[in-house]
Design an enzyme around this catalytic site. Structure first.
Site, PDB file in Angstrom:
ATOM      1  N   THR A 124       0.821  -1.156  -0.058  1.00 38.68           N
ATOM      2  CA  THR A 124      -0.053  -0.019  -0.089  1.00 38.68           C
ATOM      3  C   THR A 124       0.784   1.301   0.073  1.00 38.68           C
ATOM      4  O   THR A 124       0.705   2.250  -0.750  1.00 38.68           O
ATOM      5  CB  THR A 124      -1.028  -0.126   1.232  1.00 38.68           C
ATOM      6  OG1 THR A 124      -1.716  -1.117   0.953  1.00 38.68           O
ATOM      7  CG2 THR A 124      -1.985   1.350   1.314  1.00 38.68           C
ATOM      8  N   ASN A 166      -5.461 -10.849  -6.940  1.00 40.91           N
ATOM      9  CA  ASN A 166      -5.445 -11.343  -5.567  1.00 40.91           C
ATOM     10  C   ASN A 166      -6.790 -12.168  -5.352  1.00 40.91           C
ATOM     11  O   ASN A 166      -6.501 -13.003  -4.549  1.00 40.91           O
ATOM     12  CB  ASN A 166      -5.307 -10.409  -4.596  1.00 40.91           C
ATOM     13  CG  ASN A 166      -6.061  -9.188  -4.635  1.00 40.91           C
ATOM     14  OD1 ASN A 166      -6.201  -8.616  -5.670  1.00 40.91           O
ATOM     15  ND2 ASN A 166      -7.063  -8.840  -3.790  1.00 40.91           N
ATOM     16  N   GLN A 175       1.088 -10.245  -5.752  1.00 40.73           N
ATOM     17  CA  GLN A 175       0.867 -11.446  -5.977  1.00 40.73           C
ATOM     18  C   GLN A 175       1.703 -12.357  -6.788  1.00 40.73           C
ATOM     19  O   GLN A 175       1.503 -13.606  -7.010  1.00 40.73           O
ATOM     20  CB  GLN A 175      -0.700 -11.661  -6.385  1.00 40.73           C
ATOM     21  CG  GLN A 175      -1.718 -11.162  -5.254  1.00 40.73           C
ATOM     22  CD  GLN A 175      -1.765 -11.749  -3.761  1.00 40.73           C
ATOM     23  OE1 GLN A 175      -1.278 -13.039  -3.830  1.00 40.73           O
ATOM     24  NE2 GLN A 175      -2.461 -11.208  -3.032  1.00 40.73           N
ATOM     25  N   SER A 211       5.161  -6.740  -1.515  1.00 38.04           N
ATOM     26  CA  SER A 211       4.708  -7.043  -0.155  1.00 38.04           C
ATOM     27  C   SER A 211       5.170  -8.262   0.416  1.00 38.04           C
ATOM     28  O   SER A 211       5.041  -9.156  -0.227  1.00 38.04           O
ATOM     29  CB  SER A 211       3.052  -7.025   0.080  1.00 38.04           C
ATOM     30  OG  SER A 211       2.589  -7.298   1.482  1.00 38.04           O
ATOM     31  N   HIS A 228       4.443  -9.873   3.564  1.00 41.67           N
ATOM     32  CA  HIS A 228       3.446 -10.780   3.902  1.00 41.67           C
ATOM     33  C   HIS A 228       2.713 -11.767   3.220  1.00 41.67           C
ATOM     34  O   HIS A 228       2.062 -12.738   3.498  1.00 41.67           O
ATOM     35  CB  HIS A 228       2.608 -10.200   5.044  1.00 41.67           C
ATOM     36  CG  HIS A 228       1.499  -9.429   4.475  1.00 41.67           C
ATOM     37  ND1 HIS A 228       0.234  -9.680   4.470  1.00 41.67           N
ATOM     38  CD2 HIS A 228       1.464  -8.087   3.824  1.00 41.67           C
ATOM     39  CE1 HIS A 228      -0.666  -8.930   4.174  1.00 41.67           C
ATOM     40  NE2 HIS A 228       0.029  -7.852   3.640  1.00 41.67           N
ATOM     41  N   THR A 270      13.929   5.154  10.377  1.00 40.02           N
ATOM     42  CA  THR A 270      14.773   3.984  10.606  1.00 40.02           C
ATOM     43  C   THR A 270      14.227   2.816  10.264  1.00 40.02           C
ATOM     44  O   THR A 270      13.102   2.615  10.398  1.00 40.02           O
ATOM     45  CB  THR A 270      14.812   3.912  12.026  1.00 40.02           C
ATOM     46  OG1 THR A 270      15.391   5.236  12.577  1.00 40.02           O
ATOM     47  CG2 THR A 270      15.899   2.849  12.430  1.00 40.02           C
ATOM     48  N   CYS A 319     -10.323  -8.096   2.508  1.00 39.07           N
ATOM     49  CA  CYS A 319     -10.728  -6.810   3.101  1.00 39.07           C
ATOM     50  C   CYS A 319     -12.292  -6.696   3.231  1.00 39.07           C
ATOM     51  O   CYS A 319     -12.671  -5.967   3.802  1.00 39.07           O
ATOM     52  CB  CYS A 319     -10.319  -5.501   2.086  1.00 39.07           C
ATOM     53  SG  CYS A 319      -8.692  -5.778   1.531  1.00 39.07           S
TER      54      CYS A 319
HETATM   55  N1  PLP Z   1      -2.246  -5.219  -4.021  1.00 33.21           N
HETATM   56  C1  PLP Z   1      -2.784  -6.551  -3.947  1.00 33.21           C
HETATM   57  C2  PLP Z   1      -2.868  -7.334  -5.235  1.00 33.21           C
HETATM   58  C3  PLP Z   1      -2.741  -7.300  -2.728  1.00 33.21           C
HETATM   59  O1  PLP Z   1      -3.112  -8.358  -2.734  1.00 33.21           O
HETATM   60  C4  PLP Z   1      -2.539  -6.552  -1.415  1.00 33.21           C
HETATM   61  C5  PLP Z   1      -2.915  -7.287  -0.201  1.00 33.21           C
HETATM   62  O2  PLP Z   1      -3.805  -7.345   0.125  1.00 33.21           O
HETATM   63  C6  PLP Z   1      -1.978  -5.046  -1.619  1.00 33.21           C
HETATM   64  C7  PLP Z   1      -1.886  -4.767  -2.960  1.00 33.21           C
HETATM   65  C8  PLP Z   1      -1.887  -4.454  -0.239  1.00 33.21           C
HETATM   66  O3  PLP Z   1      -0.529  -5.035   0.234  1.00 33.21           O
HETATM   67  P1  PLP Z   1      -0.214  -4.494   1.774  1.00 33.21           P
HETATM   68  O4  PLP Z   1      -0.775  -5.382   2.681  1.00 33.21           O
HETATM   69  O5  PLP Z   1       1.287  -4.666   1.854  1.00 33.21           O
HETATM   70  O6  PLP Z   1      -0.377  -3.112   1.982  1.00 33.21           O
END
Ligand code: PLP
Length: 680
Positions: free
Chosen positions: A73, A161, A191, A211, A213, A249, A338
């Site tokens: 994000t 996603n 993804q 990302s 995670h 940092t 979400c």
């Molecule tokens: N873009 C996609 C395709 C995602 O699947 C996600 C996570 O749900 C994001 C952006 C947002 O990522 P982050 O959780 O690292 O802000």
């Protein structure tokens, strides 16, 4: 079979053990600040440099920038700010910049939301233009061809996603080139990491956010690639970290963990191959087809990541599917994480022109490239268990006749509900106030338990019963004459040992149910009264203090009300029983009854032993009125309701308290928070 199977990898993943170790090392041994020039700082700096060097090699960053940040994000934010700030400068210099900010219709919300935000904040006032996709989720290249010359920025994700649909980035690049588009190009690669090969500097892509995670690193760490020569504006200013590109940092624990994941990816000895992952998906799909007849996959497998399955099942809502999988300890999601709390249709599937039943009922099952054979096999067994649980509950068709239910069943939608009075011995039932939305449910319930529907009656005159009558076919006698309320030419309707009588009240009708003495239903024998509204005054002389009033409008989820003034349900906290206190409570109250208020298919799919290790009674909310009537007659032994989260059980406990049962409790936090009892 009590362990959780996590199939929601597109939402987030567990952390790779090597990444946990790297994070612990960064917090323990190498805790220094990489900006410090002493030895402690230098040790941390080495970690940072190694992680970056690995990312640069792996993603083919070339001469471009690669900065660490908090996640995708933030990366999207920085990319959008950079592109839009550059567009504004160009416009101020009098250069043409186009008028459109183009984004794929299936992008993650972070993209259009950031576009709208920075467009407004920077006073650009460009037009946000959605780029449609076809039914396979592929971008409409003809439209892109038409839009590209006017576009200042184009945003397209590498893989979706929700569906895993892979974008043909080469085709988009070709369109941008052939139209001579001046647009910057942002590709959300979240993804794709670990699942698709990326060689960023060899492409025209200007910005690529990642990302941690989504690929076994912790939450709160990510990366942004910026092509050499692409405009860049820092989002966060301060101490000049990350070469002044992203101050603050560094999140060293996160970066070290992400570094460990990237290094595993580079070595190629940790994650499964595309081929292996595709075979796992095929196995899951086969189990879903066998367990859930009519299942439809919402994306073409050959054009999607091998780790995602998005499907819908006719006649089943995403809530029902989520619940049955969760009971079997298989974690999946509905639509995107979400919006999992809302049963809203998926905008991704809407954009792919999926019909509403598919887009509102979709389930996403996704795993990461660390998945293993044993887990997939176990998941397949549990999918079969879920199918069997749904079949036994008459939610999906079955060859076998289900065990018939007895008593009352409430079937509701948004404040309105229908009631079914069931008699297992005679295999017959009566339907009261059939809702059009419930036609399919009632029909499959009746068919699968092979009931004969004796009557379909309404509390208002002239209600339309024809749709249900037609759907019921041979299970209902069409020829019997009825009045405008569906009532047959008889004073009372006999259903096994019970009798249903009618009460006229102006234009409305009420119905009374109980065991008649001869032909008359004495007030003391009336167990239930059915009304569109609780007409206590009219019904009082005809009923007794134990009669429960079952309304066919139930906006407040009351299920039923007593004839007497409601007892004070008490404060919500009085009803709550903490799972930590459960064992002691059960010891002090050996007569306490645990009641599982989840749906029967959740009960049937459950793999873990119940809370407190004690046998629980399955009483879904729709059967609560029937059981409440029994519980209130007896000794009022303590009742401990539980469900998955504590939500439904709280409603059940409130109902019993309102009806005067002083010892009704709800297990706080439900099964989700209860410590698992040891399997017997
Ligand atoms: N873009 C996609 C395709 C995602 O699947 C996600 C996570 O749900 C994001 C952006 C947002 O990522 P982050 O959780 O690292 O802000």
């Amino acid at each position: 079979m009590t362990t959780e199977i996590y199939l929601d990898g597109n939402a987030t993943t567990a952390v790779l053990p090597a990444a946990i170790a790297a994070a612990a090392d960064a917090m323990g041994q190498r805790y220094g600040n990489p900006s410090s020039s002493h030895a402690t700082g230098l040790k941390a700096k080495v970690l940072l440099d190694q992680a970056r060097a690995c990312a640069i090699r792996l993603l083919g960053v070339g001469e471009g920038r690669l900065m660490f940040n908090s996640g995708a994000t933030e990366g999207i934010q920085t990319a959008v700010l950079s592109a839009l700030a550059a567009l504004r400068e160009r416009r101020e210099r009098g250069e043409p910049i186009g008028s459109l900010l183009v984004y794929g219709a299936t992008e993650h919300k972070a993209v259009p939301e950031s576009l709208a935000h920075w467009n407004r904040l920077l006073g650009l006032n460009l037009t946000l233009q959605k780029l449609p996709v076809d039914q396979d989720g592929a971008h409409d290249l003809a439209q892109l061809r038409a839009l590209a010359p006017q576009a200042g920025l184009v945003c397209t994700m590498a893989a979706n996603n929700e569906t895993g649909v892979i974008t043909d980035l080469a085709a988009i690049e070709a369109v941008l080139a052939e139209t001579g588009s001046p647009a910057y190009w942002l590709v959300d690669c979240v993804q794709a990491l670990g699942k698709l090969d990326l060689n960023l500097a060899a492409t025209r892509i200007d910005y690529a956010p990642f990302s941690g995670h989504k690929l076994y690193a912790p939450k709160g760490v990510g990366m942004l690639y910026v092509r050499a020569g692409a405009p860049f504006t820092p989002l966060i200013m301060g101490g000049g970290q990350e070469g002044g590109q992203r101050s603050g940092t560094e999140n060293m624990a996160g970066i070290a963990a992400l570094g460990a994941v990237l290094s595993a990816l580079e070595r190629g000895d940790t994650f499964r191959s595309h081929h292996q992952l595709a075979s796992y998906r095929a196995r899951l799909a086969e189990s879903l087809r066998a367990a859930l007849p009519g299942v439809v996959f919402n994306h073409p497998f050959d054009k999607s990541l091998p780790t995602t399955l998005n499907f819908s099942v006719p006649g089943l809502s995403s809530r029902e599917l989520m619940d049955v999988f969760d009971a079997a300890q298989v974690r999946v999601s509905s639509g995107s994480a979400c919006s999992a709390a809302k049963a809203a249709p998926s905008y991704v599937l809407d954009a792919m022109h999926a019909p509403l039943w598919r887009s509102a009922g979709a389930i996403r099952m996704s795993f990461g490239p660390l998945a293993d054979e044993a887990t997939i096999n176990d998941a397949c067994r549990r999918i079969e268990r879920c199918g069997a649980a749904l079949r036994a509950s008459c939610l999906i068709p079955s060859e076998r006749t289900a065990v018939p239910h007895d008593g009352l069943l409430q079937l509701g939608v948004e404040g309105a509900c229908s009631w079914l009075v069931l008699d297992a011995a005679s295999r017959s039932c009566i339907v009261i106030d059939p809702l059009p939305e419930m036609t399919g449910r009632i029909e499959s319930y009746v068919r699968c338990q092979n009931y004969h529907v004796q009557a379909i009656v309404s509390t208002t005159s002239g209600a339309d019963r024809s749709v249900l009558i037609e759907a019921l076919g041979r299970h209902f006698d069409h020829r019997a004459a009825t009045d405008a309320y569906g009532w047959p030419a008889a004073a009372a309707i006999k259903l096994g040992a019970q009798t249903l009588a009618r009460v006229a009240d102006g234009a409305a009708r009420h119905y009374l149910l109980g065991v008649a003495d001869g032909d008359t239903l004495a007030p003391r024998a009336v167990r239930f009264a059915f009304s569109a509204r609780p007409a206590v005054d009219v019904l009082r002389p005809l009923t007794c203090a134990q009669t429960l009033l079952c309304p066919t409008r139930d906006e407040h989820n009351q299920f039923c009300v007593g004839m007497a003034a409601p007892a004070n349900a008490g404060a919500a906290s009085d009803l709550q029983l903490d799972s930590a206190a459960l064992d002691a409570f059960l010891q002090a109250h050996p007569d306490a009854q645990l009641v599982d208020v989840r749906e029967p298919y959740e009960f049937a799919a459950t793999t873990a032993p119940g809370p407190g290790g004690r046998q629980a009674l399955s009483v879904p909310l729709g059967r609560l009125a029937e059981h409440a009537s029994d519980w209130l007659r007896g000794e009022h032994a303590p009742l401990i309701f539980f469900c998955r989260s504590g939500n439904r059980s709280q409603k059940a406990a409130q109902l019993l308290r309102r009806l005067g049962h002083a010892q009704a409790y709800s297990l706080n936090g439900g099964l989700a928070l209860a410590p698992l009892a040891k399997a017997a």
